[in-house]
Design an enzyme around this catalytic site. Structure first.
Site, PDB file in Angstrom:
ATOM      1  N   ARG A 112      -2.590 -11.225   6.754  1.00  0.00           N
ATOM      2  CA  ARG A 112      -2.573 -10.193   7.796  1.00  0.00           C
ATOM      3  C   ARG A 112      -3.380 -10.754   8.954  1.00  0.00           C
ATOM      4  O   ARG A 112      -4.573 -11.045   8.818  1.00  0.00           O
ATOM      5  CB  ARG A 112      -3.202  -8.892   7.308  1.00  0.00           C
ATOM      6  CG  ARG A 112      -3.592  -8.005   8.495  1.00  0.00           C
ATOM      7  CD  ARG A 112      -3.954  -6.614   8.111  1.00  0.00           C
ATOM      8  NE  ARG A 112      -2.787  -5.897   7.638  1.00  0.00           N
ATOM      9  CZ  ARG A 112      -2.737  -4.567   7.542  1.00  0.00           C
ATOM     10  NH1 ARG A 112      -3.761  -3.828   7.879  1.00  0.00           N
ATOM     11  NH2 ARG A 112      -1.643  -3.973   7.109  1.00  0.00           N
ATOM     12  N   HIS A 139       5.786  -5.906  10.675  1.00  0.00           N
ATOM     13  CA  HIS A 139       5.102  -5.384   9.484  1.00  0.00           C
ATOM     14  C   HIS A 139       6.152  -5.132   8.384  1.00  0.00           C
ATOM     15  O   HIS A 139       6.440  -3.997   8.013  1.00  0.00           O
ATOM     16  CB  HIS A 139       4.357  -4.095   9.833  1.00  0.00           C
ATOM     17  CG  HIS A 139       3.321  -3.692   8.824  1.00  0.00           C
ATOM     18  ND1 HIS A 139       3.039  -4.429   7.698  1.00  0.00           N
ATOM     19  CD2 HIS A 139       2.502  -2.603   8.773  1.00  0.00           C
ATOM     20  CE1 HIS A 139       2.090  -3.814   7.000  1.00  0.00           C
ATOM     21  NE2 HIS A 139       1.752  -2.715   7.624  1.00  0.00           N
ATOM     22  N   GLN A 142       5.476  -3.156   4.951  1.00  0.00           N
ATOM     23  CA  GLN A 142       5.454  -1.708   5.201  1.00  0.00           C
ATOM     24  C   GLN A 142       6.877  -1.145   5.168  1.00  0.00           C
ATOM     25  O   GLN A 142       7.157  -0.148   4.506  1.00  0.00           O
ATOM     26  CB  GLN A 142       4.828  -1.440   6.577  1.00  0.00           C
ATOM     27  CG  GLN A 142       4.883   0.003   7.018  1.00  0.00           C
ATOM     28  CD  GLN A 142       3.953   0.883   6.207  1.00  0.00           C
ATOM     29  OE1 GLN A 142       2.781   0.571   6.070  1.00  0.00           O
ATOM     30  NE2 GLN A 142       4.459   1.964   5.658  1.00  0.00           N
ATOM     31  N   ASP A 234       3.635   6.022  14.543  1.00  0.00           N
ATOM     32  CA  ASP A 234       2.494   5.145  14.249  1.00  0.00           C
ATOM     33  C   ASP A 234       1.491   5.338  15.392  1.00  0.00           C
ATOM     34  O   ASP A 234       1.816   5.954  16.421  1.00  0.00           O
ATOM     35  CB  ASP A 234       2.984   3.684  14.159  1.00  0.00           C
ATOM     36  CG  ASP A 234       1.891   2.697  13.763  1.00  0.00           C
ATOM     37  OD1 ASP A 234       0.827   3.130  13.259  1.00  0.00           O
ATOM     38  OD2 ASP A 234       2.096   1.477  13.965  1.00  0.00           O
ATOM     39  N   CYS A 274       3.125   5.154   8.827  1.00  0.00           N
ATOM     40  CA  CYS A 274       2.644   4.053   7.985  1.00  0.00           C
ATOM     41  C   CYS A 274       1.184   4.234   7.590  1.00  0.00           C
ATOM     42  O   CYS A 274       0.736   3.642   6.615  1.00  0.00           O
ATOM     43  CB  CYS A 274       2.861   2.731   8.698  1.00  0.00           C
ATOM     44  SG  CYS A 274       2.008   2.624  10.274  1.00  0.00           S
ATOM     45  N   ARG A 302       3.835   1.430  -1.196  1.00  0.00           N
ATOM     46  CA  ARG A 302       3.390   0.076  -0.837  1.00  0.00           C
ATOM     47  C   ARG A 302       3.096  -0.715  -2.114  1.00  0.00           C
ATOM     48  O   ARG A 302       3.444  -1.891  -2.225  1.00  0.00           O
ATOM     49  CB  ARG A 302       2.121   0.118   0.027  1.00  0.00           C
ATOM     50  CG  ARG A 302       2.237   0.859   1.362  1.00  0.00           C
ATOM     51  CD  ARG A 302       3.176   0.203   2.338  1.00  0.00           C
ATOM     52  NE  ARG A 302       2.784  -1.154   2.682  1.00  0.00           N
ATOM     53  CZ  ARG A 302       1.772  -1.496   3.512  1.00  0.00           C
ATOM     54  NH1 ARG A 302       1.053  -0.567   4.096  1.00  0.00           N
ATOM     55  NH2 ARG A 302       1.511  -2.762   3.768  1.00  0.00           N
TER      56      ARG A 302
HETATM   57  N1   CP Z   1      -0.010   0.847   6.720  1.00  0.00           N
HETATM   58  C1   CP Z   1      -0.883  -0.155   6.516  1.00  0.00           C
HETATM   59  O1   CP Z   1      -0.543  -1.337   6.576  1.00  0.00           O
HETATM   60  O2   CP Z   1      -2.138   0.236   6.170  1.00  0.00           O
HETATM   61  P1   CP Z   1      -3.436  -0.665   6.095  1.00  0.00           P
HETATM   62  O3   CP Z   1      -3.765  -1.108   7.497  1.00  0.00           O
HETATM   63  O4   CP Z   1      -4.485   0.242   5.518  1.00  0.00           O
HETATM   64  O5   CP Z   1      -3.160  -1.852   5.205  1.00  0.00           O
HETATM   65  N1  NVA Z   2       0.685  -0.709  14.361  1.00  0.00           N
HETATM   66  C1  NVA Z   2      -0.489  -0.613  13.526  1.00  0.00           C
HETATM   67  C2  NVA Z   2      -0.111  -0.593  12.081  1.00  0.00           C
HETATM   68  C3  NVA Z   2      -1.263  -0.480  11.126  1.00  0.00           C
HETATM   69  C4  NVA Z   2      -0.831  -0.490   9.695  1.00  0.00           C
HETATM   70  C5  NVA Z   2      -1.408  -1.782  13.830  1.00  0.00           C
HETATM   71  O1  NVA Z   2      -0.928  -2.896  13.981  1.00  0.00           O
HETATM   72  O2  NVA Z   2      -2.619  -1.562  13.929  1.00  0.00           O
END
Ligand code: CP
Ligand code: NVA
Length: 314
Positions: A112, A139, A142, A234, A274, A302
């Site tokens: 990530r 993502h 997700q 989101d 999400c 997830r």
């Molecule tokens: N939706 C999601 O990816 O959550 P986190 O940022 O908690 O991993």
């Molecule tokens: N769009 C958000 C998703 C978090 C799971 C981000 O990138 O912060």
């Protein structure tokens, strides 16, 4: 007992849903659904016994971290949480070197991070599968869980209308790609300047031409929400955009899933997010806690969806 036909999957990276066919995505969802049911019935799946997943995080996470870490444990393997605050990557060791070192010690790498190019560079220098746990661009893990949740809630995926309200971000991009692969009609309602980039729309439209779905961007959230089977949103400011958050509150003020907007969607529409959510901004507490919300089922999935990815590619 779940059958893992790993043939097409073993050794593959999971970086974008666009790298997979509709059949592949359906297979991943089916494996996730079976793993979920069997795990709940007390059946153990030690299919990754002795295997290790390195999990690199340069951004915060609750769901992704816990889903991958618990998931690999439940599959008989071991997850290694590597925060960039602690590993040499955070002190400037190149991603190419990190990739080659980790590849010699682990069986898969989840990352990530901010730059999508970093995910691609990690993958091209790794001899083990790389899983995208979120970049600024996509993502996909997700959205695999989201498609699974839609299938569970609606009994099908193809032909459904999913309207995404808000920022044309990484989640919106992956919904466009994954949704159109599966024959969904994806409508994005975003203000000018925050809409998905042309490259994503082009890929989504190509997918839709094959699958029978569609991809559309509108500015008007009310028009976009009409008759939607799924309303999705989101946060207005993603990780890394914290300094823009006050300005974004103004830009996105009209892009909120609230009861009035939900009333223009299909009467049996489900609401997805999400998470983490900023209640009172992109979604009201009333809707998020209401009967049409599936956000916590979505979060639970997830775990099951990520187990399916790992079981198939590792
Ligand atoms: N939706 C999601 O990816 O959550 P986190 O940022 O908690 O991993
Ligand atoms: N769009 C958000 C998703 C978090 C799971 C981000 O990138 O912060």
């Amino acid at each position: 007992m779940v059958q893992l036909n790993k043939g097409k999957f073993q050794g593959r990276d999971f970086i974008s849903l666009n790298d997979f066919t509709a059949e592949d995505i359906s297979q991943m969802i089916d494996v996730a659904v079976e793993l979920k049911a069997e795990t709940k019935a007390g059946i153990a799946h030690q299919v990754l016994q002795g295997k290790t997943l390195a999990m690199i995080f340069t951004k915060s996470s609750t769901r992704t971290r816990v889903a991958f870490e618990v998931g690999i444990y439940q599959l008989g393997g071991c997850g290694l949480f590597l925060s960039s605050r602690d590993i040499q990557l955070g002190r400037g060791e190149p991603i190419e070197d990190t990739a080659r070192v980790l590849s010699r010690m682990v069986n898969g790498i989840m990352i990530r991070t901010f730059s999508h190019q970093e995910v691609l560079d990690l993958a091209s220098n790794s001899s083990v599968p790389v899983i995208n746990g979120l970049s600024d661009y996509l993502h996909p893990s997700q959205v695999l869980a989201d498609l699974m949740t839609i299938k569970e809630s609606k009994g099908k995926i193809k032909g459904l209308k999913l309207t995404y309200i808000g920022d044309g971000n990484n989640v919106a991009n992956s919904l466009l790609l994954g949704g159109t692969k599966m024959g969904m009609n994806i409508v994005i309602a975003s203000p000018q300047g925050y809409q998905p980039v042309p490259e994503i729309m082009e890929m989504a439209r190509k997918n839709a031409a094959i699958s029978g779905g569609s991809a559309l961007v509108l500015e008007d959230p009310w028009k976009a929400a009409e008759d939607a089977d799924i309303l999705y949103t989101d946060v207005w400011a993603s990780m890394g955009q914290e300094e823009e958050s006050e300005q974004r509150k103004k830009v996105f003020a009209a892009y909120q899933i609230n009861q009035e907007l939900l009333n223009v969607a299909h009467s049996e529409a489900i609401v997805m997010h999400c998470l983490p959510a900023h209640k009172g901004e992109e979604i009201t507490a009333e809707v998020m806690e209401g009967p049409q919300s599936v956000v916590f089922e979505e979060a639970e999935n997830r775990l099951h969806a990520h187990k399916a990815i790992m079981a198939l590619v590792m």
